[in-house]
Design a protein around this motif. Structure first.
Motif, PDB file in Angstrom:
ATOM      1  N   UNK A   1       0.795  -1.231   0.000  1.00 52.89           N
ATOM      2  CA  UNK A   1       0.000   0.000   0.000  1.00 52.89           C
ATOM      3  C   UNK A   1       0.824   1.276   0.000  1.00 52.89           C
ATOM      4  N   UNK A   2       2.159   1.141   0.032  1.00 55.00           N
ATOM      5  CA  UNK A   2       2.987   2.355  -0.021  1.00 55.00           C
ATOM      6  C   UNK A   2       3.244   2.748  -1.474  1.00 55.00           C
ATOM      7  N   UNK A   3       3.902   3.850  -1.653  1.00 58.15           N
ATOM      8  CA  UNK A   3       4.324   4.328  -2.978  1.00 58.15           C
ATOM      9  C   UNK A   3       3.147   4.341  -3.964  1.00 58.15           C
ATOM     10  N   UNK A   4       2.134   5.113  -3.630  1.00 56.23           N
ATOM     11  CA  UNK A   4       0.906   5.147  -4.425  1.00 56.23           C
ATOM     12  C   UNK A   4       1.182   5.514  -5.882  1.00 56.23           C
ATOM     13  N   UNK A   5       2.216   6.326  -6.119  1.00 57.25           N
ATOM     14  CA  UNK A   5       2.470   6.757  -7.508  1.00 57.25           C
ATOM     15  C   UNK A   5       2.970   5.602  -8.359  1.00 57.25           C
ATOM     16  N   UNK A   6       3.725   4.669  -7.749  1.00 53.08           N
ATOM     17  CA  UNK A   6       4.165   3.493  -8.515  1.00 53.08           C
ATOM     18  C   UNK A   6       2.957   2.607  -8.834  1.00 53.08           C
ATOM     19  N   UNK A   7       2.113   2.417  -7.826  1.00 53.17           N
ATOM     20  CA  UNK A   7       0.894   1.616  -8.027  1.00 53.17           C
ATOM     21  C   UNK A   7       0.078   2.202  -9.165  1.00 53.17           C
ATOM     22  N   UNK A   8      -0.052   3.526  -9.137  1.00 53.84           N
ATOM     23  CA  UNK A   8      -0.874   4.211 -10.124  1.00 53.84           C
ATOM     24  C   UNK A   8      -0.297   4.089 -11.535  1.00 53.84           C
ATOM     25  N   UNK A   9       1.030   4.200 -11.635  1.00 54.19           N
ATOM     26  CA  UNK A   9       1.675   4.091 -12.951  1.00 54.19           C
ATOM     27  C   UNK A   9       1.423   2.712 -13.547  1.00 54.19           C
ATOM     28  N   UNK A  10       1.560   1.671 -12.717  1.00 49.33           N
ATOM     29  CA  UNK A  10       1.345   0.326 -13.260  1.00 49.33           C
ATOM     30  C   UNK A  10      -0.121   0.114 -13.622  1.00 49.33           C
ATOM     31  N   UNK A  11      -1.004   0.700 -12.830  1.00 45.92           N
ATOM     32  CA  UNK A  11      -2.429   0.619 -13.178  1.00 45.92           C
ATOM     33  C   UNK A  11      -2.694   1.260 -14.522  1.00 45.92           C
ATOM     34  N   UNK A  12      -2.095   2.441 -14.740  1.00 50.19           N
ATOM     35  CA  UNK A  12      -2.315   3.163 -16.001  1.00 50.19           C
ATOM     36  C   UNK A  12      -1.740   2.378 -17.176  1.00 50.19           C
ATOM     37  N   UNK A  13      -0.555   1.787 -16.978  1.00 52.19           N
ATOM     38  CA  UNK A  13       0.044   0.982 -18.045  1.00 52.19           C
ATOM     39  C   UNK A  13      -0.880  -0.192 -18.384  1.00 52.19           C
ATOM     40  N   UNK A  14      -1.384  -0.850 -17.347  1.00 55.00           N
ATOM     41  CA  UNK A  14      -2.273  -1.993 -17.564  1.00 55.00           C
ATOM     42  C   UNK A  14      -3.540  -1.559 -18.294  1.00 55.00           C
ATOM     43  N   UNK A  15      -4.080  -0.401 -17.882  1.00 51.80           N
ATOM     44  CA  UNK A  15      -5.295   0.128 -18.519  1.00 51.80           C
ATOM     45  C   UNK A  15      -5.067   0.352 -20.003  1.00 51.80           C
ATOM     46  N   UNK A  16      -3.973   1.024 -20.335  1.00 48.63           N
ATOM     47  CA  UNK A  16      -3.700   1.320 -21.742  1.00 48.63           C
ATOM     48  C   UNK A  16      -3.404   0.062 -22.553  1.00 48.63           C
ATOM     49  N   UNK A  17      -2.687  -0.889 -21.943  1.00 47.49           N
ATOM     50  CA  UNK A  17      -2.400  -2.146 -22.637  1.00 47.49           C
ATOM     51  C   UNK A  17      -3.697  -2.874 -22.961  1.00 47.49           C
ATOM     52  N   UNK A  18      -4.593  -2.935 -21.988  1.00 45.96           N
ATOM     53  CA  UNK A  18      -5.852  -3.648 -22.197  1.00 45.96           C
ATOM     54  C   UNK A  18      -6.671  -2.968 -23.290  1.00 45.96           C
ATOM     55  N   UNK A  19      -6.685  -1.625 -23.278  1.00 49.63           N
ATOM     56  CA  UNK A  19      -7.481  -0.929 -24.290  1.00 49.63           C
ATOM     57  C   UNK A  19      -6.879  -1.098 -25.680  1.00 49.63           C
ATOM     58  N   UNK A  20      -5.551  -1.118 -25.739  1.00 52.53           N
ATOM     59  CA  UNK A  20      -4.909  -1.348 -27.035  1.00 52.53           C
ATOM     60  C   UNK A  20      -5.225  -2.755 -27.535  1.00 52.53           C
ATOM     61  N   UNK A  21      -5.257  -3.706 -26.601  1.00 53.25           N
ATOM     62  CA  UNK A  21      -5.597  -5.077 -26.985  1.00 53.25           C
ATOM     63  C   UNK A  21      -7.016  -5.132 -27.537  1.00 53.25           C
ATOM     64  N   UNK A  22      -7.938  -4.418 -26.900  1.00 53.17           N
ATOM     65  CA  UNK A  22      -9.318  -4.385 -27.399  1.00 53.17           C
ATOM     66  C   UNK A  22      -9.367  -3.729 -28.780  1.00 53.17           C
ATOM     67  N   UNK A  23      -8.588  -2.647 -28.928  1.00 49.51           N
ATOM     68  CA  UNK A  23      -8.565  -1.954 -30.218  1.00 49.51           C
ATOM     69  C   UNK A  23      -8.043  -2.874 -31.309  1.00 49.51           C
ATOM     70  N   UNK A  24      -7.006  -3.620 -30.976  1.00 45.94           N
ATOM     71  CA  UNK A  24      -6.439  -4.568 -31.925  1.00 45.94           C
ATOM     72  C   UNK A  24      -7.461  -5.639 -32.278  1.00 45.94           C
TER      73      UNK A  24
END
Lengths: 137, 179
Positions: free
Chosen positions: B115-138
Motif C-alpha cells: 500500500x505504499x508508494x501510491x504513484x508506482x501503483x498508479x503508474x502500473x495501473x495506467x500501463x495496464x489500462x492502456x495495454x488492455x485498451x490497445x488489446x481491445x482496439x487490436x
C-alpha cells in the motif's frame, strides 16, 4: 506462506522497470526506422482489418472527399489531398479520428475505434515501385 | 441474556454497514463527477486512448482506504453508470477491459508494495489500462497497425499515472481519517 520482499526493495525495482519502459519507448520513437516523410506515401484504409482502399497520395492533384460506411451505420468522411489524408467528419461520439487531422507521415495511423477504421500510411515500396499505380484508386 | 448481548452488536454492525454503503456511494458519485468533467475537457493530444484518467484517483483512494473489494465495486458502479449517463454501448467494452485489468494490476502491485508508494501503483495501473485498451482496439479493428500506438500509450500512461497517483496521495493526506 512465502514472505514478500520488503516494499522498499520492490519499489526500487519497479521504479527501474518504469524508467526502463520509458527509455525504451522514447528511444523507439526517436530512432524509429518506420518514421518517414517520404514524398511517395500510400494511404491504406482498413475496415475490420480488411483493406478497402489504397491511395497513392502523391497522385492526388485536387483534394477530394469520400465516405466510408460500416455495417452498423458508421460513417467516416475522408479527405485526401496531395500528400496527406484526414478524416474530416465522423458520426462516432468522440471524434478522435477527426482531431488527428491531416497526416503526412508514417508515425501513427489514423484510427476510429468505434467504426473499426484504421488509415495507415506507408512509403511506396521501392522494390515494386510500379505496382502501386495499378492498385485501386 | 443472549439477545441482550447480540442486539447492540447487531446494531453497530448494521450501522457500520450503512456507513460503508454511504461512503462507497459517495466515492462512486465523486468518481462519476470527475469522469464527467474530464470528458468535457478538450483532448490535449490527438491520439486515441490518451487521457488523464483522473477518475482513477478515486479507485486508488478506495483501494488504499477500504480495500480491493470495495474499490472493485466502486469501479464497476462508475463504469456502468457512466455508460448509461454519458456513453454509448461501444465504450463499455473498452472501459470494462481497461478498468478491470487496471484494477487487477493495481491490486497486485498494491499487495507487493504493502500500500505504499501510491504513484508506482498508479503508474502500473495506467500501463495496464492502456495495454488492455490497445488489446481491445487490436481485437476490434483486426489491424496490426494500431500497435504503432504502443510507445505513445506507454509514455502517456507513465506520465498520467504519476499525476493521478500523486493526486491520490495528496488527497488522502487531506481526507479525514477513516473511522
Amino acid at each position: 506462506m512465502k514472505k514478500l520482499p520488503s516494499p522498499r526493495k520492490t519499489a526500487i525495482l519497479l521504479t527501474i522497470l518504469i524508467l526502463g519502459i520509458l527509455i525504451a519507448c522514447a528511444g523507439f520513437l526517436l530512432f524509429s526506422p518506420k518514421r518517414s516523410h517520404a514524398d511517395r506515401l500510400i494511404a491504406e484504409i482498413y475496415q475490420d482489418g480488411v483493406l478497402i482502399k489504397s491511395i497513392p497520395l502523391w497522385e492526388v492533384t485536387a483534394s477530394e472527399t469520400f465516405t466510408v460506411r460500416g455495417q452498423g451505420g458508421e460513417e467516416n468522411v475522408i479527405e485526401v489531398r496531395n500528400g496527406s489524408i484526414a478524416v474530416i467528419s465522423a458520426n462516432c461520439p468522440d471524434k478522435l479520428c477527426v482531431h488527428q487531422g491531416f497526416r503526412s507521415d508514417t508515425l501513427l495511423p489514423i484510427t476510429c475505434l468505434p467504426n473499426h477504421l484504421v488509415i495507415l500510411l506507408r512509403p511506396e515500396a521501392p522494390e515494386n515501385g510500379g505496382q502501386s499505380d495499378a492498385l485501386t484508386y | 441474556m443472549k439477545q441482550e448481548n447480540s442486539n447492540p452488536s447487531d446494531h453497530t454492525k448494521s450501522a457500520s454497514r450503512t456507513q460503508r454503503l454511504a461512503v462507497l456511494a459517495l466515492l462512486t458519485a465523486a468518481a462519476l463527477m470527475i469522469y464527467a468533467i474530464e470528458s468535457l475537457l478538450p483532448t490535449f493530444v490527438p491520439i486515441p486512448g490518451i487521457r488523464l484518467g483522473l477518475a482513477n484517483v478515486i479507485t486508488l483512494i478506495t483501494i488504499k482506504r477500504y480495500g480491493a473489494r470495495d474499490a472493485l465495486l466502486v469501479l464497476l458502479a462508475r463504469i456502468f453508470l457512466s455508460c448509461f449517463f454519458f456513453g454509448q454501448f461501444m465504450s463499455l467494452l473498452y472501459s470494462l477491459c481497461g478498468g478491470l485489468f487496471c484494477m487487477l494490476v493495481t491490486w497486485l502491485i498494491c499487495l507487493l508494495l504493502a500500500g505504499n508508494y501510491l504513484w508506482i501503483i498508479s503508474i502500473f495501473g495506467a500501463i495496464a489500462h492502456n495495454l488492455a485498451q490497445l488489446a481491445v482496439a487490436f481485437f476490434l479493428t483486426k489491424t496490426p497497425g494500431v500497435l504503432a500506438y504502443l510507445p505513445f500509450l506507454m509514455i502517456s500512461a507513465i506520465l498520467t499515472g504519476l499525476f493521478t497517483g500523486l493526486c491520490a496521495h495528496f488527497t488522502l493526506k487531506h481526507l479525514p481519517a477513516k473511522r
